[in-house]
Design a protein around this motif. Structure first.
Motif, PDB file in Angstrom:
ATOM      1  N   ALA A  52       0.848  -1.198   0.000  1.00  0.00           N
ATOM      2  CA  ALA A  52       0.000   0.000   0.000  1.00  0.00           C
ATOM      3  C   ALA A  52       0.878   1.241   0.000  1.00  0.00           C
ATOM      4  CB  ALA A  52      -0.909   0.000   1.222  1.00  0.00           C
ATOM      5  N   ASP A  53       0.573   2.172  -0.884  1.00  0.00           N
ATOM      6  CA  ASP A  53       1.309   3.433  -0.992  1.00  0.00           C
ATOM      7  C   ASP A  53       0.349   4.592  -0.734  1.00  0.00           C
ATOM      8  OD1 ASP A  53       3.771   2.210  -1.810  1.00  0.00           O
ATOM      9  OD2 ASP A  53       2.886   1.924  -3.794  1.00  0.00           O
ATOM     10  N   ASP A  54       0.767   5.486   0.157  1.00  0.00           N
ATOM     11  CA  ASP A  54      -0.030   6.678   0.438  1.00  0.00           C
ATOM     12  C   ASP A  54       0.055   7.635  -0.741  1.00  0.00           C
ATOM     13  OD1 ASP A  54      -0.808   5.960   3.072  1.00  0.00           O
ATOM     14  OD2 ASP A  54       1.201   6.464   3.767  1.00  0.00           O
ATOM     15  N   LEU A  55      -1.105   8.151  -1.165  1.00  0.00           N
ATOM     16  CA  LEU A  55      -1.148   9.122  -2.258  1.00  0.00           C
ATOM     17  C   LEU A  55      -1.406  10.534  -1.748  1.00  0.00           C
ATOM     18  CD1 LEU A  55      -3.206   7.099  -4.890  1.00  0.00           C
ATOM     19  CD2 LEU A  55      -0.724   7.334  -4.715  1.00  0.00           C
ATOM     20  N   GLY A  56      -2.034  10.646  -0.580  1.00  0.00           N
ATOM     21  CA  GLY A  56      -2.307  11.967  -0.020  1.00  0.00           C
ATOM     22  C   GLY A  56      -3.437  11.917   0.974  1.00  0.00           C
ATOM     23  N   PHE A  57      -3.720  13.077   1.572  1.00  0.00           N
ATOM     24  CA  PHE A  57      -4.811  13.175   2.532  1.00  0.00           C
ATOM     25  C   PHE A  57      -5.378  14.579   2.487  1.00  0.00           C
ATOM     26  CE2 PHE A  57      -1.116  14.646   4.751  1.00  0.00           C
ATOM     27  CZ  PHE A  57      -1.572  15.684   5.538  1.00  0.00           C
ATOM     28  N   ASP A  58      -6.618  14.700   2.917  1.00  0.00           N
ATOM     29  CA  ASP A  58      -7.288  15.994   3.048  1.00  0.00           C
ATOM     30  C   ASP A  58      -7.942  16.051   4.416  1.00  0.00           C
ATOM     31  OD1 ASP A  58      -6.759  17.042   0.470  1.00  0.00           O
ATOM     32  OD2 ASP A  58      -8.339  15.760  -0.368  1.00  0.00           O
ATOM     33  N   LEU A  59      -7.685  17.138   5.144  1.00  0.00           N
ATOM     34  CA  LEU A  59      -8.348  17.345   6.428  1.00  0.00           C
ATOM     35  C   LEU A  59      -9.728  17.906   6.145  1.00  0.00           C
ATOM     36  CD1 LEU A  59      -5.331  18.950   8.323  1.00  0.00           C
ATOM     37  CD2 LEU A  59      -6.093  16.575   8.376  1.00  0.00           C
ATOM     38  N   VAL A  60     -10.754  17.097   6.296  1.00  0.00           N
ATOM     39  CA  VAL A  60     -12.120  17.505   5.983  1.00  0.00           C
ATOM     40  C   VAL A  60     -12.623  18.493   7.024  1.00  0.00           C
ATOM     41  CG1 VAL A  60     -14.475  16.681   5.612  1.00  0.00           C
ATOM     42  CG2 VAL A  60     -12.538  15.313   4.834  1.00  0.00           C
ATOM     43  N   ASP A  61     -12.530  18.130   8.291  1.00  0.00           N
ATOM     44  CA  ASP A  61     -12.886  19.016   9.403  1.00  0.00           C
ATOM     45  C   ASP A  61     -12.174  18.491  10.645  1.00  0.00           C
ATOM     46  OD1 ASP A  61     -14.387  16.807  10.220  1.00  0.00           O
ATOM     47  OD2 ASP A  61     -16.282  17.658   9.554  1.00  0.00           O
ATOM     48  N   GLU A  62     -12.590  18.969  11.827  1.00  0.00           N
ATOM     49  CA  GLU A  62     -11.918  18.553  13.064  1.00  0.00           C
ATOM     50  C   GLU A  62     -12.166  17.088  13.408  1.00  0.00           C
ATOM     51  OE1 GLU A  62     -13.003  21.001  16.321  1.00  0.00           O
ATOM     52  OE2 GLU A  62     -12.149  22.811  15.449  1.00  0.00           O
ATOM     53  N   HIS A  63     -13.150  16.489  12.770  1.00  0.00           N
ATOM     54  CA  HIS A  63     -13.532  15.130  13.145  1.00  0.00           C
ATOM     55  C   HIS A  63     -13.415  14.121  12.011  1.00  0.00           C
ATOM     56  CE1 HIS A  63     -14.817  16.615  16.991  1.00  0.00           C
ATOM     57  NE2 HIS A  63     -15.526  17.573  16.391  1.00  0.00           N
ATOM     58  N   SER A  64     -12.728  14.455  10.948  1.00  0.00           N
ATOM     59  CA  SER A  64     -12.541  13.464   9.872  1.00  0.00           C
ATOM     60  C   SER A  64     -11.395  13.856   8.937  1.00  0.00           C
ATOM     61  CB  SER A  64     -13.835  13.277   9.068  1.00  0.00           C
ATOM     62  OG  SER A  64     -14.194  14.485   8.450  1.00  0.00           O
ATOM     63  N   VAL A  65     -10.780  12.827   8.392  1.00  0.00           N
ATOM     64  CA  VAL A  65      -9.677  12.973   7.438  1.00  0.00           C
ATOM     65  C   VAL A  65      -9.956  12.032   6.278  1.00  0.00           C
ATOM     66  CG1 VAL A  65      -7.202  12.626   7.073  1.00  0.00           C
ATOM     67  CG2 VAL A  65      -8.007  13.481   9.254  1.00  0.00           C
ATOM     68  N   GLU A  66      -9.769  12.524   5.061  1.00  0.00           N
ATOM     69  CA  GLU A  66      -9.901  11.668   3.884  1.00  0.00           C
ATOM     70  C   GLU A  66      -8.495  11.252   3.442  1.00  0.00           C
ATOM     71  OE1 GLU A  66     -11.502  11.667  -0.710  1.00  0.00           O
ATOM     72  OE2 GLU A  66     -11.984  13.352   0.597  1.00  0.00           O
ATOM     73  N   VAL A  67      -8.271   9.940   3.373  1.00  0.00           N
ATOM     74  CA  VAL A  67      -6.959   9.393   3.015  1.00  0.00           C
ATOM     75  C   VAL A  67      -7.079   8.710   1.656  1.00  0.00           C
ATOM     76  CG1 VAL A  67      -5.116   7.829   3.706  1.00  0.00           C
ATOM     77  CG2 VAL A  67      -6.419   9.036   5.444  1.00  0.00           C
ATOM     78  N   ARG A  68      -6.149   9.049   0.749  1.00  0.00           N
ATOM     79  CA  ARG A  68      -6.089   8.415  -0.571  1.00  0.00           C
ATOM     80  C   ARG A  68      -4.842   7.535  -0.622  1.00  0.00           C
ATOM     81  NH1 ARG A  68      -6.714  13.599  -1.178  1.00  0.00           N
ATOM     82  NH2 ARG A  68      -4.670  13.911  -2.133  1.00  0.00           N
ATOM     83  N   PHE A  69      -5.021   6.307  -1.092  1.00  0.00           N
ATOM     84  CA  PHE A  69      -3.895   5.385  -1.177  1.00  0.00           C
ATOM     85  C   PHE A  69      -4.109   4.404  -2.315  1.00  0.00           C
ATOM     86  CE2 PHE A  69      -6.948   3.706   1.798  1.00  0.00           C
ATOM     87  CZ  PHE A  69      -6.995   2.342   1.572  1.00  0.00           C
ATOM     88  N   GLN A  70      -3.046   3.704  -2.670  1.00  0.00           N
ATOM     89  CA  GLN A  70      -3.072   2.738  -3.765  1.00  0.00           C
ATOM     90  C   GLN A  70      -2.622   1.385  -3.227  1.00  0.00           C
ATOM     91  OE1 GLN A  70      -0.968   4.018  -7.206  1.00  0.00           O
ATOM     92  NE2 GLN A  70      -0.915   1.984  -8.125  1.00  0.00           N
ATOM     93  N   SER A  92      -3.519  -3.174  -9.472  1.00  0.00           N
ATOM     94  CA  SER A  92      -3.442  -2.116  -8.474  1.00  0.00           C
ATOM     95  C   SER A  92      -4.750  -1.325  -8.476  1.00  0.00           C
ATOM     96  CB  SER A  92      -2.220  -1.261  -8.742  1.00  0.00           C
ATOM     97  OG  SER A  92      -2.491  -0.014  -9.161  1.00  0.00           O
ATOM     98  N   THR A  93      -5.124  -0.853  -7.284  1.00  0.00           N
ATOM     99  CA  THR A  93      -6.398  -0.161  -7.108  1.00  0.00           C
ATOM    100  C   THR A  93      -6.186   1.094  -6.274  1.00  0.00           C
ATOM    101  OG1 THR A  93      -7.521  -2.299  -7.090  1.00  0.00           O
ATOM    102  CG2 THR A  93      -8.756  -0.429  -6.252  1.00  0.00           C
ATOM    103  N   ALA A  94      -6.739   2.209  -6.721  1.00  0.00           N
ATOM    104  CA  ALA A  94      -6.702   3.456  -5.951  1.00  0.00           C
ATOM    105  C   ALA A  94      -7.945   3.506  -5.071  1.00  0.00           C
ATOM    106  CB  ALA A  94      -6.653   4.658  -6.870  1.00  0.00           C
ATOM    107  N   VAL A  95      -7.751   3.866  -3.805  1.00  0.00           N
ATOM    108  CA  VAL A  95      -8.838   3.855  -2.827  1.00  0.00           C
ATOM    109  C   VAL A  95      -8.821   5.175  -2.061  1.00  0.00           C
ATOM    110  CG1 VAL A  95      -9.788   2.642  -0.829  1.00  0.00           C
ATOM    111  CG2 VAL A  95      -8.557   1.365  -2.571  1.00  0.00           C
ATOM    112  N   SER A  96     -10.002   5.627  -1.667  1.00  0.00           N
ATOM    113  CA  SER A  96     -10.143   6.804  -0.818  1.00  0.00           C
ATOM    114  C   SER A  96     -11.037   6.427   0.352  1.00  0.00           C
ATOM    115  CB  SER A  96     -10.760   7.955  -1.615  1.00  0.00           C
ATOM    116  OG  SER A  96     -10.938   9.070  -0.788  1.00  0.00           O
ATOM    117  N   ALA A  97     -10.608   6.771   1.574  1.00  0.00           N
ATOM    118  CA  ALA A  97     -11.380   6.420   2.768  1.00  0.00           C
ATOM    119  C   ALA A  97     -11.431   7.616   3.705  1.00  0.00           C
ATOM    120  CB  ALA A  97     -10.742   5.240   3.476  1.00  0.00           C
ATOM    121  N   THR A  98     -12.601   7.841   4.296  1.00  0.00           N
ATOM    122  CA  THR A  98     -12.760   8.900   5.276  1.00  0.00           C
ATOM    123  C   THR A  98     -12.673   8.284   6.667  1.00  0.00           C
ATOM    124  OG1 THR A  98     -14.165  10.133   3.762  1.00  0.00           O
ATOM    125  CG2 THR A  98     -14.264  10.743   6.080  1.00  0.00           C
ATOM    126  N   VAL A  99     -11.738   8.807   7.472  1.00  0.00           N
ATOM    127  CA  VAL A  99     -11.478   8.268   8.807  1.00  0.00           C
ATOM    128  C   VAL A  99     -12.046   9.232   9.846  1.00  0.00           C
ATOM    129  CG1 VAL A  99      -9.695   7.537  10.425  1.00  0.00           C
ATOM    130  CG2 VAL A  99      -9.355   7.209   7.966  1.00  0.00           C
TER     131      VAL A  99
END
Length: 128
Positions: A49-67, A104-111
């Motif tokens: 798994a390789d990290d592609l990036g992240f976005d801070l959505v708000d104080e209570h969630s982060v969106e992580v993109r990875f492959q 290979s598959t690109a995935v995005s998940a909100t944590v």
């Protein structure tokens, strides 16, 4: 008078047994074969798994993109984490990735997080 058998015993020219050598070589060959099979089997089911990036959505969630790269045609599970500025885990999520036809598959998940996060990343992935 000294016989030929006595001379052979005295100077170490006795017949050597081949049985223990054959058994030893067979055991060594089986051990090498088993080690080789374990290595091949492990590499066939390894996931990267390789990290592609992240976005801070708000104080209570982060969106992580990875492959995810590796196994084709098998379900994969990944642990995605959100970290604070002291690298403490403030949120994590298990992400199920369905089997696909691609290598290979690109995935995005909100944590979801319990505190403000500064980064998000993939901790580990494995074949489900």
């Amino acid at each position: 008078m000294t016989t030929a058998a006595q001379l052979d015993d005295r100077y170490g020219r006795t017949r050597r047994r081949r049985g223990p050598w054959i058994v030893g070589i067979a055991i060594a060959a089986l051990a090498v074969g088993a080690f080789g099979w374990m290595t091949v089997n492990q590499s066939m089911s390894s996931v990267d798994a390789d990290d592609l990036g992240f976005d801070l959505v708000d104080e209570h969630s982060v969106e992580v993109r990875f492959q995810v790269t590796g196994v084709q045609g098998k379900d994969v599970v990944c642990i995605v984490e959100a970290l604070d500025e002291e690298f403490g885990v403030v949120g994590w999520k298990l992400v199920d990735i369905a089997a696909g036809d691609s290598h290979s598959t690109a995935v995005s998940a909100t944590v979801p997080t319990v505190a403000a996060a500064t980064t998000g990343l993939v901790n580990t992935c494995w074949v489900a």
